[in-house]
Design a protein around this motif. Sequence first.
Motif, PDB file in Angstrom:
ATOM      1  N   TYR A   1      33.935  10.461   3.874  1.00 50.87           N
ATOM      2  CA  TYR A   1      34.632  10.311   2.593  1.00 50.87           C
ATOM      3  C   TYR A   1      33.635   9.980   1.481  1.00 50.87           C
ATOM      4  O   TYR A   1      33.689  10.550   0.388  1.00 50.87           O
ATOM      5  N   ILE A   2      32.722   9.063   1.764  1.00 51.16           N
ATOM      6  CA  ILE A   2      31.763   8.630   0.743  1.00 51.16           C
ATOM      7  C   ILE A   2      30.811   9.761   0.356  1.00 51.16           C
ATOM      8  O   ILE A   2      30.353   9.848  -0.790  1.00 51.16           O
ATOM      9  N   LEU A   3      30.522  10.653   1.303  1.00 50.21           N
ATOM     10  CA  LEU A   3      29.647  11.782   1.008  1.00 50.21           C
ATOM     11  C   LEU A   3      30.234  12.665  -0.073  1.00 50.21           C
ATOM     12  O   LEU A   3      29.509  13.182  -0.932  1.00 50.21           O
ATOM     13  N   PHE A   4      31.561  12.843  -0.069  1.00 51.17           N
ATOM     14  CA  PHE A   4      32.194  13.763  -1.002  1.00 51.17           C
ATOM     15  C   PHE A   4      32.831  13.078  -2.213  1.00 51.17           C
ATOM     16  O   PHE A   4      32.929  13.679  -3.281  1.00 51.17           O
ATOM     17  N   TYR A   5      33.264  11.833  -2.041  1.00 49.56           N
ATOM     18  CA  TYR A   5      34.015  11.176  -3.112  1.00 49.56           C
ATOM     19  C   TYR A   5      33.459   9.782  -3.376  1.00 49.56           C
ATOM     20  O   TYR A   5      32.749   9.214  -2.535  1.00 49.56           O
ATOM     21  N   PRO A   6      33.802   9.187  -4.524  1.00 49.14           N
ATOM     22  CA  PRO A   6      33.428   7.787  -4.769  1.00 49.14           C
ATOM     23  C   PRO A   6      34.096   6.872  -3.743  1.00 49.14           C
ATOM     24  O   PRO A   6      35.187   7.173  -3.253  1.00 49.14           O
ATOM     25  N   TYR A   7      33.454   5.742  -3.441  1.00 45.51           N
ATOM     26  CA  TYR A   7      33.966   4.827  -2.418  1.00 45.51           C
ATOM     27  C   TYR A   7      35.382   4.374  -2.759  1.00 45.51           C
ATOM     28  O   TYR A   7      35.678   3.967  -3.881  1.00 45.51           O
ATOM     29  N   ASP A   8      36.270   4.453  -1.780  1.00 47.07           N
ATOM     30  CA  ASP A   8      37.644   3.973  -1.936  1.00 47.07           C
ATOM     31  C   ASP A   8      38.126   3.506  -0.570  1.00 47.07           C
ATOM     32  O   ASP A   8      38.242   4.307   0.354  1.00 47.07           O
ATOM     33  N   TYR A   9      38.413   2.216  -0.460  1.00 43.71           N
ATOM     34  CA  TYR A   9      38.812   1.616   0.814  1.00 43.71           C
ATOM     35  C   TYR A   9      40.038   2.314   1.392  1.00 43.71           C
ATOM     36  O   TYR A   9      40.066   2.702   2.565  1.00 43.71           O
TER      37      TYR A   9
ATOM     38  N   GLY B   1      41.259   5.244   0.544  1.00 44.49           N
ATOM     39  CA  GLY B   1      40.973   6.660   0.754  1.00 44.49           C
ATOM     40  C   GLY B   1      40.344   6.935   2.107  1.00 44.49           C
ATOM     41  O   GLY B   1      40.635   7.953   2.758  1.00 44.49           O
ATOM     42  N   ILE B   2      39.485   6.027   2.569  1.00 48.93           N
ATOM     43  CA  ILE B   2      38.828   6.182   3.872  1.00 48.93           C
ATOM     44  C   ILE B   2      39.855   6.145   5.002  1.00 48.93           C
ATOM     45  O   ILE B   2      39.829   6.986   5.912  1.00 48.93           O
ATOM     46  N   TYR B   3      40.771   5.181   4.933  1.00 49.28           N
ATOM     47  CA  TYR B   3      41.790   5.072   5.982  1.00 49.28           C
ATOM     48  C   TYR B   3      42.800   6.212   5.920  1.00 49.28           C
ATOM     49  O   TYR B   3      43.314   6.653   6.953  1.00 49.28           O
ATOM     50  N   VAL B   4      43.080   6.692   4.715  1.00 53.73           N
ATOM     51  CA  VAL B   4      43.976   7.837   4.567  1.00 53.73           C
ATOM     52  C   VAL B   4      43.337   9.079   5.200  1.00 53.73           C
ATOM     53  O   VAL B   4      44.008   9.872   5.875  1.00 53.73           O
ATOM     54  N   LEU B   5      42.023   9.243   5.004  1.00 52.60           N
ATOM     55  CA  LEU B   5      41.318  10.368   5.617  1.00 52.60           C
ATOM     56  C   LEU B   5      41.354  10.274   7.137  1.00 52.60           C
ATOM     57  O   LEU B   5      41.592  11.281   7.826  1.00 52.60           O
ATOM     58  N   ALA B   6      41.138   9.071   7.675  1.00 52.47           N
ATOM     59  CA  ALA B   6      41.175   8.891   9.131  1.00 52.47           C
ATOM     60  C   ALA B   6      42.554   9.232   9.684  1.00 52.47           C
ATOM     61  O   ALA B   6      42.680   9.927  10.699  1.00 52.47           O
ATOM     62  N   PHE B   7      43.602   8.777   9.000  1.00 52.61           N
ATOM     63  CA  PHE B   7      44.971   9.062   9.440  1.00 52.61           C
ATOM     64  C   PHE B   7      45.265  10.562   9.325  1.00 52.61           C
ATOM     65  O   PHE B   7      45.899  11.150  10.205  1.00 52.61           O
ATOM     66  N   SER B   8      44.779  11.176   8.256  1.00 50.12           N
ATOM     67  CA  SER B   8      44.983  12.613   8.049  1.00 50.12           C
ATOM     68  C   SER B   8      44.290  13.438   9.124  1.00 50.12           C
ATOM     69  O   SER B   8      44.761  14.531   9.476  1.00 50.12           O
ATOM     70  N   ALA B   9      43.171  12.927   9.633  1.00 49.20           N
ATOM     71  CA  ALA B   9      42.439  13.656  10.680  1.00 49.20           C
ATOM     72  C   ALA B   9      43.294  13.818  11.929  1.00 49.20           C
ATOM     73  O   ALA B   9      43.240  14.852  12.600  1.00 49.20           O
ATOM     74  N   TYR B  10      44.105  12.797  12.240  1.00 52.02           N
ATOM     75  CA  TYR B  10      45.016  12.916  13.381  1.00 52.02           C
ATOM     76  C   TYR B  10      46.117  13.939  13.091  1.00 52.02           C
ATOM     77  O   TYR B  10      46.526  14.698  13.966  1.00 52.02           O
ATOM     78  N   ILE B  11      46.598  13.965  11.855  1.00 54.50           N
ATOM     79  CA  ILE B  11      47.675  14.884  11.470  1.00 54.50           C
ATOM     80  C   ILE B  11      47.202  16.335  11.569  1.00 54.50           C
ATOM     81  O   ILE B  11      47.995  17.244  11.818  1.00 54.50           O
ATOM     82  N   ALA B  12      45.901  16.544  11.380  1.00 55.02           N
ATOM     83  CA  ALA B  12      45.352  17.905  11.469  1.00 55.02           C
ATOM     84  C   ALA B  12      45.641  18.538  12.818  1.00 55.02           C
ATOM     85  O   ALA B  12      45.812  19.753  12.925  1.00 55.02           O
ATOM     86  N   LEU B  13      45.708  17.719  13.863  1.00 50.56           N
ATOM     87  CA  LEU B  13      45.997  18.219  15.205  1.00 50.56           C
ATOM     88  C   LEU B  13      47.393  18.833  15.270  1.00 50.56           C
ATOM     89  O   LEU B  13      47.593  19.898  15.853  1.00 50.56           O
ATOM     90  N   PHE B  14      48.367  18.183  14.634  1.00 55.87           N
ATOM     91  CA  PHE B  14      49.742  18.681  14.629  1.00 55.87           C
ATOM     92  C   PHE B  14      49.854  19.964  13.804  1.00 55.87           C
ATOM     93  O   PHE B  14      50.551  20.907  14.190  1.00 55.87           O
ATOM     94  N   ILE B  15      49.160  19.984  12.664  1.00 50.44           N
ATOM     95  CA  ILE B  15      49.195  21.172  11.807  1.00 50.44           C
ATOM     96  C   ILE B  15      48.558  22.357  12.515  1.00 50.44           C
ATOM     97  O   ILE B  15      49.081  23.472  12.518  1.00 50.44           O
ATOM     98  N   GLY B  16      47.389  22.117  13.120  1.00 47.01           N
ATOM     99  CA  GLY B  16      46.689  23.188  13.819  1.00 47.01           C
ATOM    100  C   GLY B  16      47.486  23.740  14.978  1.00 47.01           C
ATOM    101  O   GLY B  16      47.546  24.959  15.186  1.00 47.01           O
ATOM    102  N   LEU B  17      48.124  22.856  15.752  1.00 51.63           N
ATOM    103  CA  LEU B  17      48.930  23.302  16.892  1.00 51.63           C
ATOM    104  C   LEU B  17      50.108  24.149  16.426  1.00 51.63           C
ATOM    105  O   LEU B  17      50.451  25.152  17.060  1.00 51.63           O
TER     106      LEU B  17
END
Length: 558
Positions: free
Chosen positions: A377-385, A387-403
């Motif tokens: 997250y920090i590589l692409f966007y300004p630091y946001d506490y 935002g980091i956890y939202v990205l981590a949670f979204s990473a799990y959701i990607a599995l459902f979308i992909g399936l």
Amino acid sequence: MNEETKSGIIQNSTQKNDNHNQENNSKSEMLKGSAWMTAGSIFSRILGAIYIIPWAIWFGNNYLQANALFTKGYNVYAIFLMISTAGIPSAVGKQVAHYNSLNEYGVGRQLFKKSLVVMFGFGLMSAIILWGISPLISQGDTRLIPVYRSLALTLLLIPVMSLTRGFFQGYLDMEPFAISQFVEQLARIIFMLASAYFILNVQHGSYKTAVVYSTFAAFIGAVAGLLVLVYYFFKRRSKLNSLLASSNNELEVKDGKLIKEIIYQSIPFILITSTTTIYNLLDQYTFPDVMSLFTNLSMAKINELYALFAGNANKLIMISISIAASMADTAIPLLSKAITKGNKKDVATAIIDALELFFFIMLPASLGMAAVAKPLYILFYPYDYTGIYVLAFSAYIALFIGLFMVLGALLQGIYQNKVAIKYAFYGVVVKFIIQMPLIIMLGVYGPLASTAIGLTVSNILCFRFLYYKYDLQVNELQKNVNLMMIYSMIMFVIVLILSFGLSHFMNVHSKFQALIILAITAGLGGYVYAYLTLKSRLIDDVLGESKSDGLRRILRVK
């Protein structure tokens, strides 16, 4: 043992070997196609994510205004793009594969030629409409008119390019598709960044002009992608003509029927691919209202939260989701080919192979992205506490979308279009019902949770239909997926601990140091997963022994 018995044994043995060879060839075709499609899609997505870093720097204080113009332009353009091209590559690939499996290569070529004229006409019509209505849909903002019109030009080429990709897909030749996709994105971003730098830093021109050239970059990319496809068509011409010469030419199909087939087959692809867009629209129109009603947050803060999951996180998880989309594109013509031949066993094998390959790649991809969410997250966007956890949670959701993408594509590949649409609709209804209560309870994580639950309903229904329709033998699949999950969790824990440890010795707020942490942790995580799957020989079931042995030699795994 008499001669008749010996002959029977030899015949049975030969038949088993032939069936085994056919299964291996089918898996080999899918793996090769998936490799090309996945590589092309991933590199395109990565390029599409990293360009924003220098682009934002060069626009400086005008970045937000420029990004607003750019986003508004692409939102309208995406609607026209979906209508004019969504489903066309897969629909054409499906029908060409169908006729090719009947050894009616002439019909497939006829389908391509006639559709080419129609799609160019359709693209021309779409371009004229968007060009003409630009002042009407600009909402009084004259800055948007040249933005819309620069994107309208791209509609002249995109339908033709999509159709040509579908033609190669029908021959199970994914290399032209993948290479053209990558070159298209590369050319677009090079022109986009070069024009922005020249206008803003050399000419010291207006940011509005730079945005127009940035959106016009889509046309440059389309030209580059189409030229790649033309190159491959001439490169493959002798092979294509040889197949055409060997065609049975027993089947005569009228031009009108061919066009109707493409339209009929493309509609389900449009509806299925737009499912995630519908999910996003539900979030867009419900999240701000629900949050404003049930919280004391300002609208500015609510919009920031919305941007965290709908904008920032979504752009990054699309990198892993694109893997699933690539595998789905590969599976469709293989299934169409097996259905045409009436071989139920081959269809069941192709379904199992596609699902096994999906979990083999997506389980470590989703868990791995969650583990490195902070430096990523920090590589692409300004630091946001948050935002980091939202990205981590979204990473799990990607599995459902992909399936869902894979299962939906499998249903379409076996000509169960209505079933795929019905189950997708059920998932949307479930999300709509639980959206408000989950937002009230979970806040910014509510829309993501409702998406996961809605897609889970669709995924269960889709798999249940395939299971009973083709009597899928899932014991081996279940065993392998369990191992994949265990190895992915081991990798996840190791990467998470390492990332946490490195963050105490390095400045994670620095993009450069975040990149170093990301490279170390992602590299180690990839090696751990590869080592475990190679050591246990799990990978042999997915990729085959010959490819697995090659990887063992490279990584020195005994």
